[in-house]
Design an enzyme around this catalytic site. Structure first.
Site, short mmCIF file in Angstrom:
data_model
loop_
_atom_site.label_atom_id
_atom_site.label_comp_id
_atom_site.label_asym_id
_atom_site.label_seq_id
_atom_site.Cartn_x
_atom_site.Cartn_y
_atom_site.Cartn_z
N ASN A 152 42.21 30.18 30.82
CA ASN A 152 42.61 29.14 29.87
C ASN A 152 44.08 28.71 29.96
OD1 ASN A 152 43.40 31.55 28.76
ND2 ASN A 152 42.79 31.06 26.68
N GLU B 247 46.11 42.01 27.20
CA GLU B 247 46.02 41.03 26.12
C GLU B 247 44.60 40.50 26.16
OE1 GLU B 247 48.17 40.40 23.86
OE2 GLU B 247 49.92 41.40 24.69
N CYS C 267 43.08 32.19 23.06
CA CYS C 267 42.94 33.52 22.48
C CYS C 267 43.34 33.49 21.02
CB CYS C 267 43.80 34.52 23.25
SG CYS C 267 45.52 34.03 23.39
P1 NAP Z 1 37.74 37.22 31.76
O1 NAP Z 1 36.38 36.82 32.12
O2 NAP Z 1 37.97 38.56 31.19
O3 NAP Z 1 38.62 37.02 33.09
C1 NAP Z 1 39.99 37.26 33.08
C2 NAP Z 1 40.45 37.56 34.49
O4 NAP Z 1 39.85 38.78 34.95
C3 NAP Z 1 40.07 36.51 35.51
O5 NAP Z 1 41.14 36.36 36.42
C4 NAP Z 1 38.87 37.13 36.21
O6 NAP Z 1 38.67 36.65 37.53
C5 NAP Z 1 39.30 38.58 36.25
N1 NAP Z 1 38.23 39.55 36.45
C6 NAP Z 1 36.90 39.42 36.26
N2 NAP Z 1 36.27 40.59 36.57
C7 NAP Z 1 37.23 41.46 36.94
C8 NAP Z 1 37.22 42.82 37.35
N3 NAP Z 1 36.11 43.53 37.42
N4 NAP Z 1 38.39 43.38 37.65
C9 NAP Z 1 39.54 42.71 37.58
N5 NAP Z 1 39.62 41.42 37.20
C10 NAP Z 1 38.48 40.80 36.88
O7 NAP Z 1 38.38 36.18 30.71
P2 NAP Z 1 38.39 34.60 30.77
O8 NAP Z 1 37.00 34.09 30.53
O9 NAP Z 1 39.13 34.12 31.97
O10 NAP Z 1 39.30 34.25 29.50
C11 NAP Z 1 38.79 34.21 28.21
C12 NAP Z 1 39.12 35.48 27.45
O11 NAP Z 1 40.50 35.76 27.56
C13 NAP Z 1 38.85 35.36 25.97
O12 NAP Z 1 38.25 36.53 25.52
C14 NAP Z 1 40.22 35.21 25.37
O13 NAP Z 1 40.33 35.58 24.03
C15 NAP Z 1 41.04 36.03 26.28
N6 NAP Z 1 42.44 35.65 26.24
C16 NAP Z 1 43.33 36.50 25.64
C17 NAP Z 1 44.67 36.17 25.56
C18 NAP Z 1 45.63 37.10 24.92
O14 NAP Z 1 46.81 36.99 25.21
N7 NAP Z 1 45.21 38.01 24.06
C19 NAP Z 1 45.11 34.97 26.09
C20 NAP Z 1 44.19 34.12 26.69
C21 NAP Z 1 42.86 34.48 26.76
P3 NAP Z 1 37.49 35.60 37.84
O15 NAP Z 1 37.85 34.34 37.16
O16 NAP Z 1 37.52 35.50 39.31
O17 NAP Z 1 36.24 36.22 37.32
#
Ligand code: NAP
Length: 496
Positions: free
Chosen positions: A169, A264, A298
């Protein structure tokens, strides 16, 4: 245009290269990963599917490059970061264009993300020279039983190789919020960008390349997280992981070795509205907090907990504003744009249908075309509905009517998340008591939750994370304290 002009060397045919050892490379896998444009649902870009051998090589060069980078004067590290920030801002257009195509972020917000990222890098360089330019000096005679025979000097030293994994995002901003503190602190950096957002990240990395950072200090490995993620996060060459994303972070924290983690993760930020709140202000913040970037933040407001006596008036005020939101293409700067993927849209729809089946009041008709979901306010949501607890990450916002402040706090604290929350009231004393009672990393009083400004501490408790971000906290987290103790043969007292 993305992949042209100053960025021509980062692409080969229609596949973007990965970055290692100061060069743009094609993966020996011969395979690529498609990036689907959320608006058209067609493959728009392709990136290299890197191999485990390529990850091994990157870790080796990152380790070697870090050794000499740690010997580079702090002011020179800061100078290079300022240079990268300027180059990034200069090239904001192609990077923003990639954000529009990869993650359907509205065009203006995409430009804002890149500019904000440049500002973050510069601020980090400035903060770093001050923070890391200082250490502490301790004397032994303050602890009982000791004479003044020991002087302890402490300084902050780098950790080594930092692995940065941002989510889709804010791929550029959340990547630089890891890259800049890591580099100013003397670490090297391996970036694994999210697949959706990878091309914007590769352009951003090229700005560091154009700034002439030493070879191997920054690398960018592309490929699906599900395929190379575990290999990266469990790699023995990694000395620190800074991750932002969803539940994947919980799995990583269980597998990672004995290294510092900055996690995070998700949130279910609650907005508690008391009877005396300025409802115009609340409605404006619910719109901004709940529906900006189609709720894919988030810190989006993800549940409204409003006192029953003002609930009708608030719901009407929010409804009127929802009606004014524009829905459509990110290129046209619409407020609501397609969510990132079909599976995400299906997940959101599942939450909506569950709420419908269990009797929630729909303030608008539910409408979806492809990945585009029209903004939806769900009133009279009850705790037995999934949407009361789960993070939709879409333009759907539940309203729960509460009979007391305690009920609101109870709902907030019963969540497994604890990222941020907000409370609206004119009574600052009540606001403070509620803030103290809420189990969340930050509570905003009379404003929607927000991650910025980027130098503020930012942290989640419970399943929302480990550690704290924000520029200063990230620099501190990516360093370790080192002490040197001078032992004197006889006690020595200053001016004594
Ligand atoms: P995600 O599915 O957890 O993916 C995050 C990152 O992890 C991506 O770069 C993804 O790569 C990678 N990834 C996936 N599987 C992995 C593995 N087994 N090992 C290491 N890395 C892996 O999250 P998202 O859909 O991108 O983002 C949405 C989530 O992020 C929501 O839950 C949101 O609340 C959270 N978020 C939190 C914050 C905060 O600061 N608290 C800020 C923004 C977003 P790929 O894309 O290649 O799968």
């Amino acid at each position: 245009m993305a992949g042209t002009g100053a960025f021509a060397e980062i692409v080969d045919g229609d596949v973007f290269k990965y970055y290692a050892d100061g060069e743009w490379k094609k993966s020996s896998s011969g395979k690529s990963v498609g990036i689907v444009n959320p608006s058209t649902r067609k493959t728009h870009y392709k990136v290299q599917a890197c191999t485990q051998e390529e990850v091994n090589k990157v870790m080796e060069t990152a380790k070697a490059a870090q050794k000499s980078w740690a010997k580079t004067p702090l002011w020179k590290r800061a100078e290079l970061l300022h240079k990268a920030a300027a180059i990034l801002k200069e090239h904001k257009s192609p990077i923003a264009e990639a954000l529009v195509k990869e993650i359907a972020k509205p065009a203006k917000d995409s430009v804002t993300e890149v500019v904000r990222s440049g500002d973050l890098i510069s601020y980090c360089a400035e903060e770093g020279v001050r923070l890391l330019g200082q250490g502490t000096f301790l004397v032994s005679d303050s602890f009982p039983g000791n004479e003044r025979t020991k002087y302890c000097l402490t300084s902050k030293i780098p950790l080594g190789v930092v692995l940065a994994i941002p989510p889709f995002n804010y791929p550029v901003n959340l990547a630089v919020s890891k890259i800049a503190p890591a580099l100013i602190a003397g670490n090297s950096l391996v970036l694994k960008p999210p697949t959706q957002g990878a091309v914007a990240c590769l352009h951003m990395v090229h700005c560091f390349h154009l700034a002439n950072f030493p070879k191997g200090l920054i690398s960018c490995i592309t490929g699906r997280g599900s395929e190379i993620g575990d290999f990266l996060t469990m790699h023995p060459g990694v000395n620190c992981i800074s991750f932002t994303g969803g539940d994947t972070g919980i799995a990583i924290s269980k597998k990672a070795g004995m290294i510092p983690l900055q996690m995070e993760l998700g949130g279910k930020d609650a907005c508690i509205v008391l009877e005396d709140a300025d409802l115009g202000l609340v409605a404006a913040n619910i719109i901004k907090g709940g529906f900006s970037y189609s709720g894919q933040r988030c810190t989006a407001v993800k549940v409204v907990l409003v006192m029953e006596s003002v609930a009708d008036a608030l719901v009407e005020a929010v409804k009127a504003k929802v009606a004014k939101l524009t829905v459509g293409a990110p290129e046209e700067d619409c407020d609501i744009t397609p969510v990132v993927s079909e599976s995400s849209a299906n997940f959101i729809e599942g939450l909506v249908m569950d709420a419908r089946d269990k009797g929630a009041t729909f303030c608008q008709e539910y409408k979806r075309e492809g990945n585009l979901i029209w903004p939806l306010l769900l009133d009279k949501v009850r705790p037995d509905m999934r949407i009361a607890w789960e993070e939709p990450f879409g333009p759907v916002l539940p309203v729960i009517r509460i009979g007391s402040v305690e009920e609101g706090i109870h709902h907030c604290n019963a969540s497994n998340f604890g990222l941020q929350g907000c409370v609206f009231t004119k009574d600052i004393n009540k606001a403070m008591l509620i803030s103290d009672a809420m189990e969340s990393g930050t509570v905003q009083i009379n404003s929607a939750p927000a991650r910025g400004p980027d130098h503020f501490p930012f942290q989640g408790i419970k399943d929302s994370g480990i550690g704290s971000q924000g520029i200063t906290n990230s620099i501190n987290m990516m360093t370790k304290v080192k002490s040197t103790v001078i032992n004197l043969p006889t006690p020595s007292y200053t001016m004594g």
